[in-house]
Design a protein around this motif. Structure first.
Motif, mmCIF file in Angstrom:
data_model
loop_
_atom_site.group_PDB
_atom_site.id
_atom_site.type_symbol
_atom_site.label_atom_id
_atom_site.label_comp_id
_atom_site.label_asym_id
_atom_site.label_seq_id
_atom_site.Cartn_x
_atom_site.Cartn_y
_atom_site.Cartn_z
ATOM 1 N N THR A 112 -4.486 -3.565 14.202
ATOM 2 C CA THR A 112 -5.672 -4.195 13.628
ATOM 3 C C THR A 112 -6.057 -3.607 12.267
ATOM 4 O O THR A 112 -6.567 -4.315 11.403
ATOM 5 C CB THR A 112 -6.839 -4.044 14.634
ATOM 6 N N GLY A 159 -3.843 -5.457 18.510
ATOM 7 C CA GLY A 159 -4.449 -5.640 19.821
ATOM 8 C C GLY A 159 -5.966 -5.614 19.782
ATOM 9 O O GLY A 159 -6.638 -6.516 20.283
ATOM 10 N N SER A 160 -6.515 -4.577 19.144
ATOM 11 C CA SER A 160 -7.965 -4.336 19.205
ATOM 12 C C SER A 160 -8.805 -5.413 18.527
ATOM 13 O O SER A 160 -10.017 -5.468 18.739
ATOM 14 C CB SER A 160 -8.296 -2.983 18.556
ATOM 15 N N TYR A 217 -13.079 1.424 14.948
ATOM 16 C CA TYR A 217 -12.571 0.489 13.934
ATOM 17 C C TYR A 217 -13.668 0.097 12.946
ATOM 18 O O TYR A 217 -13.386 -0.169 11.775
ATOM 19 C CB TYR A 217 -11.945 -0.752 14.582
#
Ligand code: PLP
Ligand code: MN
Length: 378
Positions: free
Chosen positions: A224, A242-243, A251
């Motif tokens: 990401t 994925g995230s 993030y």
């Protein structure tokens, strides 16, 4: 497995806590935003199921264009395939005859690929596939800067490719070139430099492979934090973020690219917790500690309440300090937390509670999805 903490149609106030919530509107926008982004970049998306551990969510990503799923564990792959996913890459090294046997027998039911960085494993994998009567595609992993698994870029990869191609039960699919350590570098300049280094290492390896007569169908990697860089490089053709579906507080600390004000993705995963004690008069104790939140990448943020700071978690408790008397919380009050790290937080729960209209007075539980691969760590 525990009972779900809510019923379909219930308002937020009836969800028992701690509960893991998906804001379905934000989650669907995240899936869409990524589908549009990879479309523009002209690359394939194979999202990572390590984040959500759910065949139901995998199906939504595939319906929006993903070519299949990644996962890290054979156990996750087994649950994805049982849940209807027909194309799974274990984007990780799988070691030991028992696991390789399971992988090879899974390959009778779905298209399975796996990463390798050792000739012993290639030998055992070929044997397992022969015994199972199945076929497995193999990506050779190179270490492009993360300093974890993977052979050194260059000739070592060609040696493994040759060994893979020598088995009738395996095929050489290409390279795994994932730079995990780059994902949470905070500035765009740092991330750009890291992926530029990974690109050089990958290009050099591709040259050696080409000289040895090997084509790569897949050059996989990216998460990401950096997917736009790999996607625009002209080198990687299959991204593994994925995230992005959930985003987490860690993030959120990445500084966005200069061309944008913020990440294109929204927080869509939350933990709702309840104040269970205010007896001290100085702090609120909430019912979400280490067993409700993974704190390895920092503590959760409190949604809409920058005046509240989560700290000193113990197994079942977390503390919220107040900035002022106005911030005081009462027994039974609820707070919404943005987990520090989404993937290991998900692994703590049996159920996703999917909420429609999360930020509106009409918020209602619309979906209860089991976290089917929770605990699938073998
Ligand atoms: N690919 C691999 C091999 C990974 O290990 C990970 C995460 O650790 C990802 C992709 C996805 O990264 P993210 O969840 O940061 O998007
Ligand atoms: Mn993670």
């Amino acid at each position: 497995m525990s009972l779900p903490p809510a019923q379909i149609g219930a308002p937020l106030s009836e969800i028992d806590t701690p509960a893991l919530i998906i804001d379905l509107d934000a989650f669907e926008r995240n899936i869409d935003t990524m589908a549009v982004a990879v479309g523009k970049l002209g690359v394939r998306l194979r999202p990572h199921a390590k984040t959500h551990k759910s065949p139901i969510i995998a199906a939504k990503q595939i319906a929006r264009g993903a070519v299949g799923m990644c996962c890290q564990k054979v156990g996750e792959a087994e649950i994805l395939v049982a849940g209807g996913v027909s194309d799974v890459l274990v984007s990780n090294e799988v070691v030991g005859p028992r696991k390789l046997e399971r992988l090879a027998s899974l390959a009778r039911h779905a298209r399975i690929s796996v990463c390798v960085d050792d000739s012993i494993v290639v030998e055992q994998l070929a044997l397992a596939a022969e015994r199972a009567g199945s076929h497995i595609e193999v990506l050779v992993e190179i270490d492009v800067g993360a300093g974890r698994c993977g052979v050194r870029p260059g000739p070592a990869a060609a040696g493994l490719a040759r060994q893979v191609a020598g088995s009738r039960f395996l095929s050489f699919g290409g390279l795994q070139a994932y730079h995990g350590a780059a994902q949470h570098l905070r500035t765009p300049e740092e991330r750009r430099a890291a992926i530029a280094g990974a690109a050089n290492a990958t290009t050099e390896t591709l040259r050696v492979l080409k000289d040895a007569g090997f084509q790569c169908r897949t050059i996989g990697g990216a998460g990401t934090g950096t997917f736009e860089l790999e996607g625009a490089s002209g080198i990687w053709n299959e991204l593994q973020a994925g995230s992005y579906i959930f985003m987490d507080a860690d993030y959120a600390k990445n500084v966005a690219d200069g061309t944008r004000n913020s990440s294109p993705f929204e927080h869509a995963l939350f933990v709702i917790a309840t104040v269970m004690s205010t007896a001290s008069g100085e702090r609120a104790v909430i019912d979400a500690g280490h067993k409700a939140l993974s704190n390895d990448s920092g503590f959760p943020a409190v949604l809409g309440r920058p005046d509240l700071r989560y700290h000193r978690p113990s197994d079942e408790h977390g503390l919220l300090d107040f900035d002022s008397a106005a911030s005081r919380l009462a027994l039974g009050d609820r707070v919404t937390l943005i987990p520090g790290h989404c993937d290991p937080t998900v692994n703590l729960y049996d159920w996703y509670v999917g909420v429609r209209g999360f930020n509106t007075p009409d918020a209602r539980v619309e979906a209860l999805w089991p976290i089917a691969a929770r605990g699938a760590i073998t």
